[in-house]
Design a protein around this motif. Sequence first.
Motif, mmCIF file in Angstrom:
data_model
loop_
_atom_site.group_PDB
_atom_site.id
_atom_site.type_symbol
_atom_site.label_atom_id
_atom_site.label_comp_id
_atom_site.label_asym_id
_atom_site.label_seq_id
_atom_site.Cartn_x
_atom_site.Cartn_y
_atom_site.Cartn_z
ATOM 1 N N LEU A 32 32.056 28.724 49.791
ATOM 2 C CA LEU A 32 31.982 30.288 49.820
ATOM 3 C C LEU A 32 33.268 30.594 50.249
ATOM 4 O O LEU A 32 33.882 31.719 49.577
ATOM 5 N N LEU A 33 34.397 29.866 50.914
ATOM 6 C CA LEU A 33 35.029 30.136 51.321
ATOM 7 C C LEU A 33 36.421 30.133 50.530
ATOM 8 O O LEU A 33 37.050 31.161 50.568
ATOM 9 N N MET A 34 36.182 29.315 49.265
ATOM 10 C CA MET A 34 36.363 29.314 48.580
ATOM 11 C C MET A 34 36.596 30.997 46.720
ATOM 12 O O MET A 34 37.664 31.372 46.614
ATOM 13 N N LEU A 35 35.281 30.846 47.602
ATOM 14 C CA LEU A 35 34.459 32.146 46.221
ATOM 15 C C LEU A 35 35.714 33.496 47.294
ATOM 16 O O LEU A 35 36.201 34.117 45.559
ATOM 17 N N LEU A 36 36.270 33.887 48.178
ATOM 18 C CA LEU A 36 35.988 34.916 48.893
ATOM 19 C C LEU A 36 37.853 34.513 48.616
ATOM 20 O O LEU A 36 38.404 35.658 48.398
ATOM 21 N N LEU A 37 38.854 33.405 48.561
ATOM 22 C CA LEU A 37 39.840 33.403 47.815
ATOM 23 C C LEU A 37 40.456 33.772 46.644
ATOM 24 O O LEU A 37 40.861 34.916 46.557
ATOM 25 N N PHE A 38 39.128 33.509 46.098
ATOM 26 C CA PHE A 38 39.832 33.990 44.510
ATOM 27 C C PHE A 38 38.990 35.058 44.370
ATOM 28 O O PHE A 38 39.741 35.572 43.441
ATOM 29 N N SER A 39 38.124 35.334 45.016
ATOM 30 C CA SER A 39 38.184 37.211 44.814
ATOM 31 C C SER A 39 39.026 38.453 45.417
ATOM 32 O O SER A 39 39.345 38.468 44.729
ATOM 33 N N VAL A 40 39.876 37.998 46.529
ATOM 34 C CA VAL A 40 41.279 37.973 47.065
ATOM 35 C C VAL A 40 41.952 38.301 46.363
ATOM 36 O O VAL A 40 42.332 39.311 46.066
ATOM 37 N N VAL A 41 42.077 37.083 45.458
ATOM 38 C CA VAL A 41 43.573 36.629 44.522
ATOM 39 C C VAL A 41 43.451 37.482 43.090
ATOM 40 O O VAL A 41 43.857 38.063 42.933
ATOM 41 N N TRP A 42 41.932 37.387 42.572
ATOM 42 C CA TRP A 42 41.270 38.151 41.410
ATOM 43 C C TRP A 42 41.626 39.862 41.832
ATOM 44 O O TRP A 42 42.097 40.418 40.671
ATOM 45 N N ILE A 43 41.405 40.532 43.367
ATOM 46 C CA ILE A 43 41.204 41.875 43.189
ATOM 47 C C ILE A 43 43.138 42.507 43.201
ATOM 48 O O ILE A 43 43.329 43.146 42.855
ATOM 49 N N MET A 44 44.368 41.284 43.854
ATOM 50 C CA MET A 44 45.527 41.785 43.916
ATOM 51 C C MET A 44 45.706 40.964 42.399
ATOM 52 O O MET A 44 46.866 42.448 42.750
ATOM 53 N N VAL A 45 45.454 40.776 41.823
ATOM 54 C CA VAL A 45 45.955 40.819 40.413
ATOM 55 C C VAL A 45 45.486 41.400 39.413
ATOM 56 O O VAL A 45 46.530 42.043 38.555
ATOM 57 N N HIS A 46 44.352 42.114 39.975
ATOM 58 C CA HIS A 46 43.692 43.195 38.537
ATOM 59 C C HIS A 46 44.802 44.699 39.751
ATOM 60 O O HIS A 46 45.385 45.492 38.212
ATOM 61 N N THR A 47 45.025 44.639 40.475
ATOM 62 C CA THR A 47 45.781 45.648 40.876
ATOM 63 C C THR A 47 47.281 46.154 40.604
ATOM 64 O O THR A 47 47.504 47.312 40.504
ATOM 65 N N LEU A 48 47.667 44.701 40.341
ATOM 66 C CA LEU A 48 49.081 44.935 39.814
ATOM 67 C C LEU A 48 48.953 44.921 38.237
ATOM 68 O O LEU A 48 49.545 45.873 38.289
ATOM 69 N N GLN A 49 47.970 44.842 37.607
ATOM 70 C CA GLN A 49 47.962 45.553 36.414
ATOM 71 C C GLN A 49 47.985 46.829 36.442
ATOM 72 O O GLN A 49 48.135 47.151 35.216
ATOM 73 N N ILE A 50 46.899 46.412 36.815
ATOM 74 C CA ILE A 50 46.557 48.354 37.326
ATOM 75 C C ILE A 50 48.127 49.116 37.211
ATOM 76 O O ILE A 50 48.056 50.789 36.731
#
Length: 160
Positions: free
Chosen positions: A4-22
């Motif tokens: 669960l902690l790993m999923l939360l961490l990956f979600s935060v990283v994925w959102i940051m990469v996605h906002t950078l792309q946008i």
Amino acid sequence: MDKLLMLLLFSVVWIMVHTLQIDEEMAMRTLFEGKHAVNRAAHAAAQQLDPLALSRGEIRIAPRAAAEAGARYLQGNLKIDETGMPLRGSKLRERAELLLFKVVDGDESFPYHYRNEAFNYEVTLQRPGVIMIVRLRNPNVFRMLEPIEWDIKGAAEVVY
């Protein structure tokens, strides 16, 4: 719990990469729209012929009419006011600056080679025309990118 902690961490990283792309995509779109706006404004300005000179058979650009037409087209395409400030509906958030507006007229010999070391710009005109340089700033939304400034260059010749 670890998963669960790993999923939360990956979600935060994925959102940051996605906002950078946008942010990057919005910056490129702003650059392309700015380039099109400068090209259209330069073209509109270059078509403002001096009727008196034209009656004598000379192809000359009316400087005042050219400046007005160029500014009007720039304002309409970038959705900015007379001072360069963005209007409602504009993608820009900061003032657009007209850095250079030069009319190359019939007084010059053609082909005319224009060089500006300050802006690292060169263009060769085959007939009278207009050269414009406009500074735009990237309106980054998510602040993932460093601020970006572009000096967008455009030139157009009289079409006849």
